[in-house]
Write an enzyme that holds these catalytic residues in place. Structure first.
Site, PDB file in Angstrom:
ATOM      1  N   ASP A  25       0.839  -1.207   0.000  1.00  0.00           N
ATOM      2  CA  ASP A  25       0.000   0.000   0.000  1.00  0.00           C
ATOM      3  C   ASP A  25       0.871   1.253   0.000  1.00  0.00           C
ATOM      4  O   ASP A  25       1.960   1.258   0.590  1.00  0.00           O
ATOM      5  CB  ASP A  25      -0.903  -0.029   1.245  1.00  0.00           C
ATOM      6  CG  ASP A  25      -2.054   0.953   1.130  1.00  0.00           C
ATOM      7  OD1 ASP A  25      -2.326   1.446   0.009  1.00  0.00           O
ATOM      8  OD2 ASP A  25      -2.688   1.244   2.159  1.00  0.00           O
ATOM      9  N   HIS A  42       2.744   3.446  -8.957  1.00  0.00           N
ATOM     10  CA  HIS A  42       2.612   2.015  -9.271  1.00  0.00           C
ATOM     11  C   HIS A  42       3.849   1.515 -10.024  1.00  0.00           C
ATOM     12  O   HIS A  42       4.322   0.404  -9.784  1.00  0.00           O
ATOM     13  CB  HIS A  42       1.345   1.770 -10.088  1.00  0.00           C
ATOM     14  CG  HIS A  42       0.077   2.121  -9.353  1.00  0.00           C
ATOM     15  ND1 HIS A  42      -0.161   1.715  -8.057  1.00  0.00           N
ATOM     16  CD2 HIS A  42      -1.016   2.845  -9.717  1.00  0.00           C
ATOM     17  CE1 HIS A  42      -1.342   2.174  -7.663  1.00  0.00           C
ATOM     18  NE2 HIS A  42      -1.876   2.867  -8.651  1.00  0.00           N
ATOM     19  N   LEU A 136      11.178 -20.586  -5.022  1.00  0.00           N
ATOM     20  CA  LEU A 136      10.123 -19.742  -4.434  1.00  0.00           C
ATOM     21  C   LEU A 136       8.838 -19.828  -5.258  1.00  0.00           C
ATOM     22  O   LEU A 136       8.885 -19.765  -6.489  1.00  0.00           O
ATOM     23  CB  LEU A 136      10.610 -18.285  -4.414  1.00  0.00           C
ATOM     24  CG  LEU A 136       9.588 -17.242  -3.957  1.00  0.00           C
ATOM     25  CD1 LEU A 136       9.382 -17.323  -2.443  1.00  0.00           C
ATOM     26  CD2 LEU A 136      10.032 -15.837  -4.351  1.00  0.00           C
TER      27      LEU A 136
HETATM   28  C1  FPP Z   1      -1.916   0.115  -3.379  1.00  0.00           C
HETATM   29  O1  FPP Z   1      -1.439   1.440  -3.296  1.00  0.00           O
HETATM   30  C2  FPP Z   1      -1.333  -0.548  -4.528  1.00  0.00           C
HETATM   31  C3  FPP Z   1      -2.035  -1.104  -5.560  1.00  0.00           C
HETATM   32  C4  FPP Z   1      -3.501  -1.087  -5.641  1.00  0.00           C
HETATM   33  C5  FPP Z   1      -1.339  -1.703  -6.689  1.00  0.00           C
HETATM   34  C6  FPP Z   1      -0.154  -2.552  -6.376  1.00  0.00           C
HETATM   35  C7  FPP Z   1       0.626  -2.658  -7.601  1.00  0.00           C
HETATM   36  C8  FPP Z   1       1.978  -2.624  -7.665  1.00  0.00           C
HETATM   37  C9  FPP Z   1       2.885  -2.592  -6.491  1.00  0.00           C
HETATM   38  C10 FPP Z   1       2.601  -2.580  -8.990  1.00  0.00           C
HETATM   39  C11 FPP Z   1       3.019  -3.795  -9.656  1.00  0.00           C
HETATM   40  C12 FPP Z   1       2.678  -5.115  -9.146  1.00  0.00           C
HETATM   41  C13 FPP Z   1       3.133  -6.262  -9.693  1.00  0.00           C
HETATM   42  C14 FPP Z   1       2.729  -7.552  -9.092  1.00  0.00           C
HETATM   43  C15 FPP Z   1       4.022  -6.267 -10.869  1.00  0.00           C
HETATM   44  P1  FPP Z   1      -2.489   2.616  -3.448  1.00  0.00           P
HETATM   45  O2  FPP Z   1      -2.598   2.958  -4.881  1.00  0.00           O
HETATM   46  O3  FPP Z   1      -3.764   2.250  -2.781  1.00  0.00           O
HETATM   47  O4  FPP Z   1      -1.765   3.752  -2.678  1.00  0.00           O
HETATM   48  P2  FPP Z   1      -2.430   4.898  -1.792  1.00  0.00           P
HETATM   49  O5  FPP Z   1      -2.979   4.225  -0.568  1.00  0.00           O
HETATM   50  O6  FPP Z   1      -1.269   5.760  -1.489  1.00  0.00           O
HETATM   51  O7  FPP Z   1      -3.462   5.566  -2.616  1.00  0.00           O
END
Ligand code: FPP
Length: 250
Positions: A25, A42, A136
């Site tokens: 997150d 992201h 893994l």
């Molecule tokens: C949450 O942060 C994150 C996500 C919804 C997306 C997670 C994706 C990645 C880490 C990118 C790539 C993943 C892979 C598996 C290649 P948020 O957007 O909710 O952040 P915020 O709470 O700051 O709004």
């Protein structure tokens, strides 16, 4: 599996968790704090995924499950959803060969019905290519929700009952778990959540029943292998009791 990984259910302290689950997150906040659009968070987050997968393999974990996109994330603006889907396609295109070379087995859990066909094909190819690897196991939860998982499991049991393959008394915790997305995978020993929130957010609701929890204030793009090691140290300090008293376990 690492020879350092123990079966925690015997109550003995385990050095390395067998299975770590992560709620990644904070990407959006990380980008906004830099005056950038959320998708850049992201993108940065995807780089960190690479580092943490590498660290997990080096430390000898058997399973790493990453929450990449929840059932509820479809409610985000279409532009962000599209950017995330494109990022998943790109990451698969870029990383699968290297993961395969490193003996990583890739698995995806979640509902694939809303994914574009290109992403579904890449997921299937990645799973097929790496299915015989015995290093893994990297599990990506995408379009995944813990409640969805439990409901799908219940539907599957009802289908079997309707076909006369089981009766109500055949259902127990083990047979129920066998219908879930992580059937056959040991429960996570440790949950890591970055981004400062302290909640499970509909992640592996059934499977996290006995997980130790490590919450980090770091936003996911700032999360590092060093902090991953801190979480593993915290895990080592925990006494896992599974309902027993501390004296019994000691
Ligand atoms: C949450 O942060 C994150 C996500 C919804 C997306 C997670 C994706 C990645 C880490 C990118 C790539 C993943 C892979 C598996 C290649 P948020 O957007 O909710 O952040 P915020 O709470 O700051 O709004």
């Amino acid at each position: 599996m690492s020879d350092q990984a123990g079966n925690a259910e015997d109550g003995f302290p385990t050095l390395i968790p067998n299975h770590v689950a992560v709620i990644m997150d904070g990407n959006g906040r990380w980008a906004n704090a830099r005056g950038n659009p959320r998708y850049m968070g992201h993108q940065a987050g995807a780089e960190v995924v690479r580092n943490i997968v590498e660290a997990a393999a080096q430390r000898g974990l058997s399973y790493l499950t990453l929450f990449a996109f929840s059932s509820e994330n479809w409610r985000r603006p279409a532009s962000e959803v599209n950017q995330l889907m494109n990022l998943f396609v790109d990451a698969l295109e870029r990383e699968v060969d290297e993961l395969h070379r490193n003996n990583v087995r890739l698995r995806f859990i979640g509902s694939r019905g809303q994914f574009k066909i290109d992403l579904v094909r890449r997921i299937e190819l990645a799973e097929k290519k790496t299915r015989n690897n015995d290093g893994l196991v990297l599990i990506i939860a995408a379009s995944y929700g813990g409640r969805w998982d439990i409901v799908e499991g219940a539907k599957s049991l009802v289908r079997k009952a309707t076909m006369g393959k089981l009766v109500a008394d055949d259902i127990n915790e083990a047979s129920f778990a066998g219908e879930l997305s992580l059937a056959g995978v040991p429960d996570p020993d440790l949950l890591i959540r970055t981004g400062g929130e302290r909640r499970i957010s509909n992640f592996l609701l059934w499977n996290l029943a006995y997980a130790e929890m490590w919450f980090s204030e770091s936003l996911w793009p700032d999360f590092s292998p060093d902090e991953f090691d801190e979480a593993l140290s915290y895990y080592r300090s925990r006494q896992r009791r599974y309902g027993h008293t501390g004296d019994q376990v000691a």
